[in-house]
Design a protein around this motif. Structure first.
Motif, mmCIF file in Angstrom:
data_model
loop_
_atom_site.group_PDB
_atom_site.id
_atom_site.type_symbol
_atom_site.label_atom_id
_atom_site.label_comp_id
_atom_site.label_asym_id
_atom_site.label_seq_id
_atom_site.Cartn_x
_atom_site.Cartn_y
_atom_site.Cartn_z
ATOM 1 N N VAL A 121 0.312 -11.559 37.979
ATOM 2 C CA VAL A 121 0.988 -10.274 38.215
ATOM 3 C C VAL A 121 2.483 -10.432 37.950
ATOM 4 O O VAL A 121 3.106 -9.630 37.240
ATOM 5 C CB VAL A 121 0.763 -9.816 39.687
ATOM 6 C CG1 VAL A 121 1.521 -8.538 39.987
ATOM 7 C CG2 VAL A 121 -0.720 -9.667 39.983
ATOM 8 N N ALA A 122 3.056 -11.508 38.519
ATOM 9 C CA ALA A 122 4.493 -11.764 38.350
ATOM 10 C C ALA A 122 4.832 -11.994 36.881
ATOM 11 O O ALA A 122 5.828 -11.468 36.368
ATOM 12 C CB ALA A 122 4.897 -12.982 39.180
ATOM 13 N N LEU A 123 3.984 -12.740 36.198
ATOM 14 C CA LEU A 123 4.252 -13.070 34.793
ATOM 15 C C LEU A 123 4.283 -11.806 33.935
ATOM 16 O O LEU A 123 5.178 -11.626 33.098
ATOM 17 C CB LEU A 123 3.184 -14.049 34.282
ATOM 18 C CG LEU A 123 3.384 -14.590 32.873
ATOM 19 C CD1 LEU A 123 4.672 -15.416 32.765
ATOM 20 C CD2 LEU A 123 2.195 -15.467 32.448
ATOM 21 N N ALA A 124 3.325 -10.906 34.171
ATOM 22 C CA ALA A 124 3.287 -9.662 33.387
ATOM 23 C C ALA A 124 4.536 -8.823 33.675
ATOM 24 O O ALA A 124 5.106 -8.199 32.770
ATOM 25 C CB ALA A 124 2.025 -8.870 33.725
ATOM 26 N N MET A 125 4.974 -8.814 34.941
ATOM 27 C CA MET A 125 6.170 -8.037 35.289
ATOM 28 C C MET A 125 7.411 -8.643 34.636
ATOM 29 O O MET A 125 8.269 -7.930 34.114
ATOM 30 C CB MET A 125 6.314 -7.942 36.808
ATOM 31 C CG MET A 125 5.249 -7.052 37.422
ATOM 32 S SD MET A 125 5.490 -6.793 39.181
ATOM 33 C CE MET A 125 4.336 -5.439 39.474
ATOM 34 N N VAL A 126 7.508 -9.957 34.654
ATOM 35 C CA VAL A 126 8.651 -10.639 34.031
ATOM 36 C C VAL A 126 8.655 -10.353 32.522
ATOM 37 O O VAL A 126 9.703 -10.053 31.934
ATOM 38 C CB VAL A 126 8.602 -12.162 34.328
ATOM 39 C CG1 VAL A 126 9.525 -12.952 33.413
ATOM 40 C CG2 VAL A 126 8.957 -12.415 35.784
ATOM 41 N N TYR A 127 7.491 -10.425 31.908
ATOM 42 C CA TYR A 127 7.395 -10.165 30.460
ATOM 43 C C TYR A 127 7.901 -8.763 30.141
ATOM 44 O O TYR A 127 8.694 -8.559 29.214
ATOM 45 C CB TYR A 127 5.937 -10.333 30.005
ATOM 46 C CG TYR A 127 5.770 -10.225 28.511
ATOM 47 C CD1 TYR A 127 5.880 -11.347 27.690
ATOM 48 C CD2 TYR A 127 5.510 -8.993 27.905
ATOM 49 C CE1 TYR A 127 5.742 -11.255 26.315
ATOM 50 C CE2 TYR A 127 5.366 -8.887 26.527
ATOM 51 C CZ TYR A 127 5.488 -10.023 25.737
ATOM 52 O OH TYR A 127 5.349 -9.921 24.375
ATOM 53 N N ARG A 128 7.449 -7.790 30.930
ATOM 54 C CA ARG A 128 7.827 -6.395 30.664
ATOM 55 C C ARG A 128 9.323 -6.176 30.922
ATOM 56 O O ARG A 128 10.023 -5.537 30.138
ATOM 57 C CB ARG A 128 6.988 -5.445 31.519
ATOM 58 C CG ARG A 128 5.522 -5.415 31.078
ATOM 59 C CD ARG A 128 4.722 -4.422 31.881
ATOM 60 N NE ARG A 128 5.228 -3.080 31.707
ATOM 61 C CZ ARG A 128 5.398 -2.198 32.696
ATOM 62 N NH1 ARG A 128 5.099 -2.524 33.923
ATOM 63 N NH2 ARG A 128 5.868 -1.003 32.450
ATOM 64 N N VAL A 129 9.813 -6.710 32.037
ATOM 65 C CA VAL A 129 11.233 -6.512 32.380
ATOM 66 C C VAL A 129 12.137 -7.213 31.359
ATOM 67 O O VAL A 129 13.142 -6.650 30.911
ATOM 68 C CB VAL A 129 11.526 -6.994 33.827
ATOM 69 C CG1 VAL A 129 13.022 -7.097 34.087
ATOM 70 C CG2 VAL A 129 10.869 -6.043 34.837
ATOM 71 N N ALA A 130 11.757 -8.428 30.967
ATOM 72 C CA ALA A 130 12.602 -9.175 30.010
ATOM 73 C C ALA A 130 12.705 -8.445 28.673
ATOM 74 O O ALA A 130 13.698 -8.596 27.960
ATOM 75 C CB ALA A 130 12.050 -10.585 29.811
ATOM 76 N N GLY A 131 11.715 -7.628 28.360
ATOM 77 C CA GLY A 131 11.771 -6.860 27.119
ATOM 78 C C GLY A 131 12.560 -5.568 27.252
ATOM 79 O O GLY A 131 12.790 -4.864 26.264
#
Ligand SMILES: Cc1cc2nc3c(=O)[nH]c(=O)nc-3n(C[C@H](O)[C@H](O)[C@H](O)COP(=O)(O)O)c2cc1C
Length: 304
Positions: A224-234
């Motif tokens: 869950v955290a990884l997907a959120m980080v991926y989206r936010v970093a983009g």
């Protein structure tokens, strides 16, 4: 040897991208023969409030088969004790210390930021608008872009320290939150704090935690955290600090490849105090194996 250093915040370079997450290693003062804070990129202290807080009723911690539920409720000695007792200690350390701050009103966040400004030993503030375990404040501000931006603006105006804003996964749109705090002046964002969760004791027919609900952390939250980080970093230009379930070097590398500039390690260090140091070593080994010389070759690699 590969260079693990990163430029995280204005004027602040870390020797490596691994940071101790708030609330899982106190104030760093307890002697720990297994893990030397000097080997970490940075250290975030326990959430600190204006006045001392006793925290929530017991029980406050429960292990699940997949992670940890906690409802500590921001137990801490208050900002004056932190300045008197811990900051002088931190001033002698080489590892930068970030103070995690939490409050019940925008004004209180600003007061905390002002009080901590220019205190020797403090390198940055991490603004906690994401703790799910307190009755008032904190997550109340972190769950809408408008209030998250209002807190960020107030803190930025009250301090010359770099400001990291710590975001909650307990929201419908974490990307909108990240963009709002970036527009309000945040120098970086960290994510995620814990996911609200609970457990029920079926013999007592009662919730296990004294606070009824708590926050879930550890391995269970990693995807869950990884997907959120991926989206936010983009979606933002400021550095993103990835956090949530990071237990091994491989986990950390995934967050870096997703676009995080650094990672925070929390629950894993409660299980194995050497975990953060082992993660640093493991990133280094990966870079050697793949003949990478600097962190920019790793950060965002899965986005290219
Ligand atoms: C016991 C405990 C206490 C925590 N206290 C704080 C806190 O004071 N401030 C904060 O921002 N996050 C706090 N957190 C959240 C962690 O810093 C981190 O964001 C979260 O646990 C997810 O990372 P992890 O899975 O590596 O633990 C706490 C987590 C735990 C398990």
């Amino acid at each position: 040897m590969p260079d693990l250093s990163i430029q995280l915040l204005p004027g602040l370079k870390l020797k490596n991208p691994v940071i101790a997450a708030s609330g899982t290693a106190g104030y760093g003062d307890e002697p720990n023969r297994l893990c030397d804070i000097a080997d970490l990129g940075a250290f975030v202290c326990k959430g600190t409030t204006l006045k001392p807080r006793a925290g929530n009723p017991q029980p406050r911690i429960m292990e699940t088969p997949y992670g940890l539920l906690n409802a500590i409720g921001l137990q801490n000695p208050g900002v004056e004790a932190v300045i008197e007792k811990y900051a002088p200690l931190w001033a002698g350390w080489t590892t930068p210390i970030f103070v995690n701050i939490a409050a019940e009103s925008v004004d209180e966040y600003a007061k905390l930021a002002h009080r901590l400004d220019k205190v020797p030993g403090i390198a940055a503030l991490e603004v906690n608008i994401s703790c799910p375990n307190v009755a008032a404040g904190c997550l109340e501000f972190g769950s809408t872009p408008e209030s998250a931006a209002a807190v960020t603006r107030a803190v930025k105006n009250a301090t010359s320290l770099p400001v990291i804003v710590k975001l909650t996964p307990n929201t419908s749109d974490i990307v909108a939150l990240a963009q709002a705090v970036e527009s309000a002046g945040a120098d970086a964002v960290s994510l995620i704090n814990t996911l609200r969760g609970m457990a029920i004791d079926i013999k007592k027919r009662k919730p296990v935690l004294g606070n009824i609900t708590g926050g879930l952390s550890g391995s269970a939250v990693k995807p869950v955290a990884l997907a959120m980080v991926y989206r936010v970093a983009g979606a933002v230009k400021v550095p993103v600090i990835g956090c949530g379930g990071i237990t091994t070097g491989e986990d950390a590398i995934e967050f870096l490849m997703a676009g995080a500039t650094a990672v925070e390690v929390g629950t894993a260090a409660l299980v194995n105090p050497r975990a953060p140091i082992e993660i640093v070593k493991s990133i280094e080994n990966y870079m050697l194996e793949w003949k990478l010389t600097e962190m920019s070759q790793l950060i965002g690699a899965a986005r290219r």
